[in-house]
Structures are given as structure tokens and as C-alpha cells.
Design a protein around this motif. Sequence first.
Motif, mmCIF file in Angstrom:
data_model
loop_
_atom_site.group_PDB
_atom_site.id
_atom_site.type_symbol
_atom_site.label_atom_id
_atom_site.label_comp_id
_atom_site.label_asym_id
_atom_site.label_seq_id
_atom_site.Cartn_x
_atom_site.Cartn_y
_atom_site.Cartn_z
ATOM 1 N N ALA A 38 0.842 -1.204 0.000
ATOM 2 C CA ALA A 38 0.000 0.000 0.000
ATOM 3 C C ALA A 38 0.878 1.255 0.000
ATOM 4 N N CYS A 39 1.971 1.213 0.744
ATOM 5 C CA CYS A 39 2.849 2.375 0.834
ATOM 6 C C CYS A 39 3.414 2.717 -0.530
ATOM 7 N N SER A 40 3.786 1.668 -1.240
ATOM 8 C CA SER A 40 4.399 1.883 -2.542
ATOM 9 C C SER A 40 3.406 2.529 -3.518
ATOM 10 N N VAL A 41 2.170 2.034 -3.504
ATOM 11 C CA VAL A 41 1.169 2.607 -4.402
ATOM 12 C C VAL A 41 0.871 4.051 -3.990
ATOM 13 N N ALA A 42 0.800 4.286 -2.692
ATOM 14 C CA ALA A 42 0.544 5.645 -2.214
ATOM 15 C C ALA A 42 1.651 6.584 -2.672
ATOM 16 N N CYS A 43 2.853 6.065 -2.716
ATOM 17 C CA CYS A 43 3.993 6.860 -3.154
ATOM 18 C C CYS A 43 3.851 7.225 -4.632
ATOM 19 N N TYR A 44 3.390 6.268 -5.426
ATOM 20 C CA TYR A 44 3.122 6.559 -6.836
ATOM 21 C C TYR A 44 2.105 7.693 -6.950
ATOM 22 N N ALA A 45 1.069 7.620 -6.106
ATOM 23 C CA ALA A 45 -0.008 8.598 -6.194
ATOM 24 C C ALA A 45 0.458 9.974 -5.752
ATOM 25 N N GLU A 46 1.272 10.010 -4.715
ATOM 26 C CA GLU A 46 1.665 11.287 -4.141
ATOM 27 C C GLU A 46 2.754 11.963 -4.958
ATOM 28 N N ASN A 47 3.676 11.166 -5.452
ATOM 29 C CA ASN A 47 4.905 11.745 -5.987
ATOM 30 C C ASN A 47 5.024 11.716 -7.506
ATOM 31 N N ASN A 48 3.908 11.510 -8.185
ATOM 32 C CA ASN A 48 3.915 11.512 -9.650
ATOM 33 C C ASN A 48 4.933 10.536 -10.211
ATOM 34 N N LEU A 49 4.931 9.340 -9.697
ATOM 35 C CA LEU A 49 5.871 8.357 -10.218
ATOM 36 C C LEU A 49 5.279 7.724 -11.478
ATOM 37 N N PRO A 50 6.092 7.608 -12.501
ATOM 38 C CA PRO A 50 5.574 7.027 -13.733
ATOM 39 C C PRO A 50 5.455 5.513 -13.636
ATOM 40 N N VAL A 51 4.391 4.997 -14.221
ATOM 41 C CA VAL A 51 4.286 3.553 -14.401
ATOM 42 C C VAL A 51 4.966 3.250 -15.722
ATOM 43 N N GLU A 95 -7.122 9.449 0.626
ATOM 44 C CA GLU A 95 -6.549 9.036 1.905
ATOM 45 C C GLU A 95 -7.661 8.356 2.688
ATOM 46 N N GLY A 96 -7.285 7.627 3.715
ATOM 47 C CA GLY A 96 -8.301 6.998 4.534
ATOM 48 C C GLY A 96 -8.996 8.035 5.403
ATOM 49 N N ASN A 97 -10.258 7.781 5.678
ATOM 50 C CA ASN A 97 -10.997 8.671 6.575
ATOM 51 C C ASN A 97 -10.874 8.135 8.003
ATOM 52 N N ALA A 98 -10.279 8.957 8.855
ATOM 53 C CA ALA A 98 -9.962 8.486 10.200
ATOM 54 C C ALA A 98 -11.205 8.184 11.027
ATOM 55 N N ASP A 99 -12.353 8.737 10.646
ATOM 56 C CA ASP A 99 -13.556 8.526 11.450
ATOM 57 C C ASP A 99 -14.245 7.194 11.169
ATOM 58 N N SER A 100 -13.761 6.521 10.145
ATOM 59 C CA SER A 100 -14.422 5.266 9.800
ATOM 60 C C SER A 100 -13.975 4.158 10.747
ATOM 61 N N VAL A 101 -14.947 3.413 11.263
ATOM 62 C CA VAL A 101 -14.557 2.298 12.134
ATOM 63 C C VAL A 101 -13.994 1.154 11.307
ATOM 64 N N ILE A 102 -14.203 1.206 10.022
ATOM 65 C CA ILE A 102 -13.691 0.120 9.184
ATOM 66 C C ILE A 102 -12.205 0.295 8.919
ATOM 67 N N ASN A 103 -11.826 1.441 8.397
ATOM 68 C CA ASN A 103 -10.418 1.584 8.009
ATOM 69 C C ASN A 103 -9.642 2.599 8.830
ATOM 70 N N ARG A 104 -10.296 3.341 9.684
ATOM 71 C CA ARG A 104 -9.616 4.254 10.611
ATOM 72 C C ARG A 104 -8.470 5.034 9.979
ATOM 73 N N GLY A 105 -8.743 5.653 8.862
ATOM 74 C CA GLY A 105 -7.731 6.522 8.261
ATOM 75 C C GLY A 105 -6.715 5.808 7.395
ATOM 76 N N LYS A 106 -6.828 4.521 7.291
ATOM 77 C CA LYS A 106 -5.843 3.778 6.513
ATOM 78 C C LYS A 106 -6.445 3.293 5.201
ATOM 79 N N MET A 107 -5.581 2.845 4.342
ATOM 80 C CA MET A 107 -6.047 2.334 3.049
ATOM 81 C C MET A 107 -5.144 1.215 2.586
ATOM 82 N N CYS A 108 -5.532 0.610 1.499
ATOM 83 C CA CYS A 108 -4.668 -0.391 0.876
ATOM 84 C C CYS A 108 -4.255 0.128 -0.503
#
Lengths: 291, 457, 735
Positions: A43-56, C83-96
Amino acid sequence: MSVTNLLENWSEFRHAHPVGDVPHDPYKWAMSIDLDACTGCNACSVACYAENNLPVVGKEKYAAGHSMHWMRIERYWPVDDTTSLEPATREFPDQGAQFLPMMCQQCEAAPCETVCPVGATNHTPDGLNSQAYNRCVGSRYCSANCPFKVRYFNWYDYPTTENVWPAEMTQQLNPDITLRSKGVMEKCTFCVQRIRAGERSVKNEGRVLKDGEVQTACQQVCPTGAITFGNLIDSESKVHQQWKAQRVELTADEQEKDKEADSGLRGYRILEELRAYPSVMYMERVRESAI
Amino acid sequence: MKDINEDIAWAKINKDVLKSLESPRKLYWVILAVAIAMISVAVGCEVYQYNMGMGVSNLNNPHVWGLYIATFIFWIGMSHSGTLLSAILHLMHADWRKPIYRFAEAMTTFSLMTAGLFVMVHLGRLWQFYYSLPYPNDRGLWPNFQSPLLWDAMAIFTYLSSSILFLFVGMIPDLAICRDNMHDGWRKKLYTWLSLGWEGTDRQWRNFRITYLTIACFLIPLAVSVHSIVASDFAMSQQPGWHVTSFPPYFVAGALYSGCAAIITLFIILRYTFKFEEYMTLSILKKTVRLTFAIAMIWTYLNAIEFASVWYGHDQPSKDVLIQKATGPYAPFWWGMIFCGSIVPLMLAFKRFQTNIPVLLVTSLLLNLGMWLERWMIVAPTFSHGYYPWTWDHNQWPSWVQWGIVFGSFGWFTLLFMVFCKVFPSVSMYEVKEMVYHRSRATKKLEASGMQAKGAH
Amino acid sequence: MIDNNFDRRDFLKVLGWGGAAVALTGCGNTSVQDGKETVVSYVEAAAYVAPGISTYFNSTCAQCEAGCSVTGRVREGRVLKLEGNADSVINRGKMCGLGQAGVQHHYNPDRVREPLLRNGDKGETITWEKAYELIAQKLNGVSGDNIDFMTGTISGHLKVLLSNYMDSLASKNHFVYEAISPAVQRAANLKSYGVEMPRFHINKAKVVLSFGADFLGAWVSPVHFSQQYAQFRKGSDGQRGVLVQVESKMTLTGANADRWLVVKPGTEGVLALGVINALGLAGLSLPAAVAAMVKPYDKERVSQETGVSTDHLVKLAAILKERSPSLVLLGSAAEGYAHGSQNAAAINLLNQVLGNVGKTIEAAASVPFPQVAPSLGNSAALRMVNNRLADGQTKVLFTYGVNPVFTAPKETNFAANMAKAGFKVAFAHYLDETALQADLVLPLDSALEDWGTHIAEYQPDGVQISIQQPLMEKLHANTRGMGDVLLTLIKKNRAAEYAAFEDYYAYVRTALLQNKRQFADVGVDDEVFWNDLLSAGLVNVAGTSNKLVAKLASEIKLPAAVDTDAKFPLRLIPSVTASLRDGRHANQPWLQESPDPLTTIVWDSWVEIHPKKAAELGIVEGDIVEVESKNGTVKAQAYLFNGIHPDAVSIPLGRGHDAMGRYAKGFGVNPFAILDRVFDDETGELAMHETLVKISKTGKRVIVVKDEGAAGGNQHGKKIAVNIASDQVELSGEA
């Protein structure tokens, strides 16, 4: 150009690593990553792509070693004897795998910084290893000298490459940071755009950032909270407390854990012996001994 | 066997050398055409790479450096022997250098130029190359003086400009001869302009000698420093297989080695192409070969030292890289380097090969191949097997773009060199005259004392 | 008040609160007319849209069914990141990672932009008006029995509209299909606990024994469980939780286990009973009936059948007995057999004898409004639809949120059967395989452009109604929200009841306002309530609390031995990966380039083979192997993988599209296609792990495109990713 500028600012220009006379103030950005919490989910890696304009880059370029994942998840198989050079020989990985998120370690004595011929990569006063894309000429010396190989070069002009950001995809790009053109080196910045925005906003209030006010994209997304980012010199920050609890010193090249056989600690930095003084502390993965 | 026939008349020397500016053998034009064809390959590759990005070279992460840097070192190395022959041997009064130092110097200059191109070709943003120079700018931006690559840029520029100066200054009396003997045309104008009004007066000769000696003295430490600095690119880094203390002398030895090998090759080619048999004698060739052999053995020794220090040192990553070189995917090239660099030169120890032109031509080419492989084996294996196992990449192979540019660089060098030889006297007329004069005097002295001349001294 | 003539009960039904278990207070001051609003364009900058300043809107992630709440970062009218919504009891601000890629669903260049009508092999662009006319025309005179609507899991007000629409067509044929669903487990849970999906408290367990439940990857609500897992590892009272994973092919969760036990495929139930037996022998008191039932499962037999050593079996029983409470989970790996329900029953029984029910397993609150509660998908629905299509019972077929042409085993002949239906309408975002078979393709708004309400199946705390709202203006002028489309369609039949709702937004708003008292303090102004609701992006209701009933299984029939087939000696495990699931997101490039966590392969499919088996067959990494089942073959690159039983091979699901745009088409193979049609004996679910295959080399070899380098997963003695035994570390002092 003024020679005085050069001479007077030389000591400012380059620090080997924090020295007593020039301490970090008021920020020293650092990270700790709990490998016992990291599940390797990417998840961190994908988030990094989203945040930092990383090219696929696509399959072919990925195959050629041109991927741009600033944050990569490495997957290792545990071995019984960690000093062994032989590969894992267990029939089944019955202790699971070991995942390691690896990105720029923002070294305090960064091997990449000293070698750049044009000074495009520098240490900032708040302890980041910065990369000035505009200054970079693409000698790739920094990457050559990086022990972790976490620097990524723009082998192609991704903004104009087909199917990297076609049509509507460009609308997703984060306007806080640039798109890098061909021939430029890039790497994890600890989401410097978020740090700077945070710093600016609290400057107006006449205070410094509190813990949690700036999160990196990877930290924010991490479902298990394995990544902690913050100001190492703020004793209130979680990252400070974690480093302290693990007795990891930023300026040491050997930590308590290495000195004591059964310290009960699990904090370490990768390739510490190279004395690059990374700003990322990892905490060892724990394995239950009863099963 | 004599270095030179001391009976050659001065006028004949002039005539023979000047003839090289007019009517070389047909082979010359063939070489020129081939060289241009080779260059066009490289130009095509570079245009493609420039437009597409460095990715087309198949360089990647972690293989950020490849053939460009290896070939850059190769050409830098090749430049050293010119300085060795002209400056060092000049100071040592080894007069057998005289017929061949001019082209060796030209080789220095042109191989440096070729090397410089590789720096450009290697850069990701070659259009911004000037950022690495300390040029005046209103932002007060300086390059990073800590970076060995910057020292490199500076050292190469210094060395190149000094080499050109040295080459030019040494050529002034000959340019005057050309001026005086050339029929009207652009060449005559060129020689007139370049010979700076040389009249051959005593004062001019005196000043000339002092200037030439000064530059020679200046050039020697420069030459050593250039390749030491190139070595520093690696030795000052932190990578296994690179941070080797002995790299600077090792690089210098390697440089002299490849340079001498190249001199043998060019010696043979020029001798035939420009009909210089009388000046570039087999006796001189033999001396050059012996010098090459000695340097080969020094290089082998330094190589062995490097292996030993890695092997017995407790730096496991460096050891891993060494093992990887010898057993991994680069093994054929690494062993090829050992073979070409350390085994093939043993041929040169045999007298009968020291003047055997076909054997020497093949040998010298093999030696240079070995030296080129050496540079590649310094650069590439460290990337494939560095500190960080996750990024090990044993499969990277340079693309045709890299090979094409490397290939074309030989054409570029050849073109520059061959054009030089056609435009400027590639054998130093005045120094050969000196040599003939000295030799004939020595012979006369010996005859007077009833002894046989032995050729070299 | 409403001027239409229908009564309050009908009105509630229209709005989705019909049959509510919670009393709804009067609708006195609700004005439907107030609902007539239009969304203000973000491009025509509102006061709060300042150039260069990001604004944040809450919505709901639609990438999977877990219902995580998200916060969209919007700048200059464009959504940039979720981004995840911290108020959700399901994901509490996190995501996949899958959720992060939601923006690529929205901005995907291969979205359908215009309604397309089939004209021979081509699609012809038509207007929406014409499309609606066409649907009306095609539906005209068709009996409700011959109209099928196939959707994926659906909940909230879209479901209300859909069921009311189906009602208006006098059709009962709404089929909810999910290719990958815990349907067997639901049935088993209902038997064992009295509820389909209880709440699991991984964080309260000291030991988690998971039979193939990939709760960190793709199982039920992975982001929620990942957070529970983090707490579980920290330990509730200083004692770190222990995870043991039992499966035949390592999942992401298995990779994180303290002990990963490989079992012979299909013997999970045997192992569960063996553990119960071992627990009894270790001194745990078992009900007599259970004790009698598990008696034959002595450790030698269990070890022989499952391949788990007796030593591990004893240790496992010991740690389960010693550290209580524990939690036993069951996932698709245990369910995917003809005896899947029996496996599930055995595993649930283990939970019961360990006394976990009521401690780490609790009943979830049930949704007080049955109309909006999720309709859960299963694969039995596919079988039903397919049979109806084959028999010609379906004259008009609507599909939404499913891609059965891709996910149905080839042997079902789904595509050919689908052609038998006279008129097929696909509501689609992309031209996927199913849309290509349709007669009419109607382009939908992306999840980030549409309104909606969602209720996830797995509810960790109370019931969370998640609000979906547009994060930006529509990218394409001619796409429509599914709700809007349904509203238009239903108006054709029930104009009177729905006339008041200009669009789906008005409908949802009215519906939520109608039930305001349930969500907010009395007396809150409608506008304030509505804005607060949108601002929060979710609303929690207590739900109806339930109690689990403990019903011990009295008879569990497990097959004596797994059948082998000389012709097809290996078992195919179609694996579910966290990012690609059943393939609906394969066209999101971040996911294609996100390395598979275990093999680090990108952009392609692979066949996992145990090195031992590979050596037998002379296969090395990168060999293109042909995997042949009774129903077809696929060819893919081999990847040698220790984390798989030597008698099994595994191919990940999700790739192998031959449609769906540039990022999906042509990458990898689709193992759905070659699955055998074996079904779970009790539920009729497709038994995903029952396909037997053989593999052979094709002689071709490729370099596997993956992130892992030449060193593989080996650190070569360098201290890079290190582990430490739990008895050597002091966790209590950690910050």
C-alpha cells in the motif's frame, strides 16, 4: 559568481554528518519502520506513486530495470544462519517471509551527496537528502555510490512516453511537485512537499510542527501503522521515542544492540558499518519461539 | 640494427616527411572512409539516445554506468603514452623517441578528445553539461568541488589544453619547414599562421627549447594526475570493487600500458601508410615493444596486488565482487582481460616477435582489447553485485546503442588522427635531423676510436 | 409534504427504509422539494475552492466491498489522491494499495464515454434518450420472469432502487454474483454461530490460527484486519500475538505467520479435527460428542493425511491450549473444495471447543434497514444465470459490476449462452469482456463522480452507512451515475412514486433526510444535517445487536483421502491477490506495476511450482509451461516457489484479459477459464480449488519480469531484513 560566496559558505555547503557545532534545529526528519508490523502489502508503494507523480513504466521497461518505485518492498526468505552466504535451503518457508520497505535512507553522511559533480543533491538543515532536479545533469554518480540503490534515474522522458500519463491521467498529477524529465535522478524525498507545506503553515503561527502534523504518504496509508515519521529532535515525537527506546543513535555507527548480545532490543539501521548514518531505523521482525 | 640510418640527408628527411602530407598510399583513403562510416554509426546511435533518453542504452538501475564510462577510461588511458614518449623520454634524453613522439602526442590529444565525448554521451542531460564547469553565473552556483567527477572534468580539460599546447609548440619548427616548402593554397596560409614567424634564429631556438622543456615538465605530473583522478572516481567511492587504495597507480600503469600498445598499432599503420619505413625503424619498434612489455609486467603486478589485498582483506562485499568477476556472467570477459593483459604480452619477451610486424599488430590489438576489458571489468561487475543483494542484476547487457557509440569512437579517433597525419608532419623533421646528426657524430667518434657503432645508446 | 398519493409505508419503501427494525420517527418537516438541488461544479469555483489550496471531501472507496471511507484531496477541481478517513470504524484513516488506485479507475483513459449500441461487430454511439427508448422497447411485452439483472455485491440506496425497479418489472431475477466470495463460510457460520459474518477480534486473540484466510491481503475487510493485526502483534497485555497459518499455497498472511504450515490441499478440515483431538489429549475438556467424532483423528493419521508433522500438531495444540483466547479463521483455501462446507464446519468447531465464541468472535450488529443491507454475492448466482441463459429463460439481461464472461469457467459456455438472450445491457465503466458481448453498453460515472450509500458486509462496530459523493465534476459529459440510470428506468414504470426526484442525488438526499432522527440529534436543521453528513462521509447507527448461538456440529464428513488423477496429477490453486482480486481492476496501471508481494512479479501471470516438483519436471524459472485441465489450457511463465505444496501449482487470478483497455488487455492469463466445474456439496458454490491439472514445458523460456534481483530472497549474510526470536526481545519497553 562570487568566490567569497563559495569560501564563506563552504562549511554550510557540506556537512559530513551532524556535528556538535551545527546541530539540527528545529527539525531533523527521521523514520522508524517496525518490520514486525509490516505485512508487505505494498500500500505504501502505491501511495507513493499517487503522491509523488511516479511514472508507471510498463512491462518492458520494468524488465529492463527502469522501474521508478521510490519505495520498494523487498521480500526475503529467512535463513537459519543469517551470516551464511548460501541461499535458504528450507523445503518450505515455514517461518514466512520477511518484508522490508526500502526507500532513500536520507543518510546524514550520504555517499551520494559528495560525489555529485554539480551539487544537485545536498543535505538540508532539517536532515533531508535533497535532490534538485533542475541542477541534475544526469551523471548518475550518486546512484553509483548509493549503497542501497534507492535512486531512480529517468531513463526516458516519461511525461511524454505513451501510456504513462495518457489523456485524463494527467489530471491526477500532484501539482505540488514537478514531473521529472529525462536524464534526471530522483528518489524518495520523505514527501518534502508535505513537510514544506506544513512548515510554512505553522511558521505563520510562530511555532514548529508538532508530531503527526506532517505525515508521509506511505506512513499515512500504512494499514498496520508500521511506518513512523517525524522530528527526531522533538522528544514528544513518536519517532524520537522509538529511536530512544531502541537506543539507536543517529551519529553512532554501532548501536547498543550490536554491542550487547541479549539487549532485548530490535532497532537497527541497514549497512550501518558503511557509516552513512541513515535516518531510517528498522525494528526487527519478531518470530514466536514457542511454535 | 640501427635506430636510424645516420646517412640520411636532411633534405631527404624534409622531402619524405612532406610527402606524407601529399601522397599517402591508397590505404589511407580506405581507412578514412571506414572511419567516417564508423562515426556515422555512432552519430546515429547518439541522436537516437539523445531523443529517446538514456534508457535505450540498456543502462538501468543499478547498472547506471556502463560501456561509456569504461570506454572513457580507456581513451583517457590511451592518451598517456604520448606524454610518456614525448615528455618523459624527452627529459630522459632517450633520442629513439624522436621519430615517433609526434604521432604519439597527436594520439594523446585525439584520444583525450574522444574520451571527452564519452563524458558527454554518458550524461543524462548532455545539454546541461556546462553545469559541471565553474563558469560565472549570476546565481553564484558552483559545481561540487568535492566530487571526483568534477576533478575529472577539470583535469581532462587541463590535460587536453596542455597536450594541444605541447603538440603545437613542438611542431613550430616543422610548421616553418612546411610553410617554406608548400605551394600556395590554404595549407600554406595555415602553416604560415601556425609557425608564428619561425625563422630558426638562435634566439628562437633557445626560447623554443626552454618553452618546450617547461611544458614537458608541466605535463608529466598532469598526466599522472589525470588518470589518478579518473581512478579516484572509483577509489573515492564507497562501492565494493571500487574503493581500492591502489587504484591510482594501477590506473596510471594501465594507461601507459594501453597507450604503448596503441603506439605499436599506430606505428605499424603509419609506417606503412605514409611510407615512413626509414624513420620508424624496426629498431625503434623493438624499443617500444620492450617498454610495453615492462609496463605490462608492472600492470600485472599491480593487478595481482589488488586481488591479493581484496582476497586477504576482510571486506566481504569486495571479495564477493571479485569472486563474481571470476565466476559470474562477466567471467569470460574478466578472464579475457587477464589473458590479453597478462599472458599475451609474454610474447613480447621473445626477441623474434619484437620486430615481427604481423605478430606485433595482432598482439598490440589484443593488448588494447585486454585493457578495454579491464576498464569494463572495473565498472560493470560492481553494479551487478554491489552492497545490496536485492538489487543485484546479473543479466544486464549493453544495447546496440552503447556498442554502436563505442564502435564509432574508434572511427572518430582514427579520423582525427589520420587527418592530422595528412595535414601536419607526423614525424618530427627537426628532431629526426638532430638525431641523425647526433648519431653520425657519435659514429664518427666511434670510428675514430676504432670501435663499431652499436646503434642505440 | 408529498402531494402524491401513496402511503407512508410505500414511501419508506421507495426511500429504502422499509421494513426497518428500528422505528422511524415521523417525517413531518421533511420537504422532498428541498432535495431538488444540483451539484455545484467545482470548476465554476465556489467560494471554498481557492487555486493552489487543496480541499478535502469524504466519500467511500468502491474498489472492493469492504466499504472503507476515504478522503479525497481535491485541487482546482481535480481529485488528486485518496486518503483513509480516520472517522471510519472500518479503516480508521488507513487504506490499501487497491484503494489508492481508485483514482486510476476514475481517470482511466479506457473508460466508456458514450452509450454504445451493437451494430454487427461494432459499437455505434447513440444518445441516452435513444438508449432508454430502446430498453423500454425491448422490455415491452417481456415477462418479468424473463428479465435478469446480474450485479456484484450491492447495498444502500442503489440496491433499493434496483430492487424496486425489478419489482416494477415484476421480476425476481436479481442475481448477485461475486466470483470470489466467502459464501461457503457464510453458510457454515450460519450453522455454527447463527450469523453469516460474525465480528472477529484478531486484536484480542493471543493466538490466531488461520486456515487460508488471507485477512491481510484479500479476505473480507483487509484494511480493518490489518489494523487489528498490528494491535495483535503488539499484544493486549505485553504478550505478542502468535499467528499460525495453514494453507497449501502461501498467501500474504501466510508470509507474515510465525509458523506457516503447508498442508496437502483440501485437508484443512482433517487438520482442524486433528487439532481438536490433540487438544483433548492435552487436557482440554471436549463435549462428549465432539470427542467421539474427532477420536479417529489421531496425530499419526492426521499427520499422514495433511503432511503436517506430529511435532507441529502437538505444539500447535499446546500453544492454543496455553494461550487463550485464540481465534481460528477460515478462508478461501479451506472453502474451495467439494467438501468445503465440511472443512468450514470442522474449523468452526475448533473455534467452539477453544471457547473463542463470544470472546474473539462476536455477533455483528445487523443492519436495521433490510432494504439497504448488502446483497451478498456468491458464485452460485453465476450457475443460476448461466442455466437460465442456456435454457433460453432469459430474454433481457442487465449486468452491472460483474464481468461473468471473464470470470466464468470456460466450460460453462457463458459467453455463448449469453448470446441466447435477446437483449443484453451492460452498465459499464470499461469495455470489458462482458460489455463486448452486450447489445447495449451504457457508460457509468466513476465511483468518484457518483452519489451513493454503501453498507459493507463486515461491520466491525455497529453499522456504518458510508456516503459516496462526487469528488469532482464528471470527466466525460455522457456518462451517467448508476443511480440516475435506475431512477430514469424506474420512472418509466412508476412515474408517480419517483416523480419527485429529479435525480439520484435528490433521491439519496431525501432518503437520508427522511431518516434524520436516526442519525442525528432531534431538531438539527436539514441543511446542517446534510452538510454534516457529507462532511463526515459516513454515519453510524447502532444496529440491532445479536447474540451468537453455539451449535456444535455433530457430524462432519471429510473425504478419506484427496482423490488423485493419473492424467492430471496436480491441483490448481487459483490465488487471489490483494490488488487484482477477480480482475476488475487489472486496468489500473499502479496495480499492474505493484509487485506481487511474494513473487515480486509485475504485469504478468505466473505459475508457482515447488522447486522439488519443478526439478522433477525439469522446469526452471521463466520456462513457459502449459497448464492443462480437463477444460482447457493456459500458458504462463513458471516461478519456482517454496511456499506451495509440491502437489499443487498456483496461478493468480485477475490477469489475462482480452479486453478492458491498454493496461489490462494481453497481460497474463486467466485461470478462471480452465477451472473444473466442481461445486461445494452443500452450498453449490464453485469449488475453486478442485481443478486438477498437469503441466508440461513448451520449450520457450522468458526472463521473469519481477522486482527481485539475482540474489532472490537471499541476503547473503548481510543484515538487511532481520528477525529475532520472541524470547530474545523485550517488547514491553517499546514506545
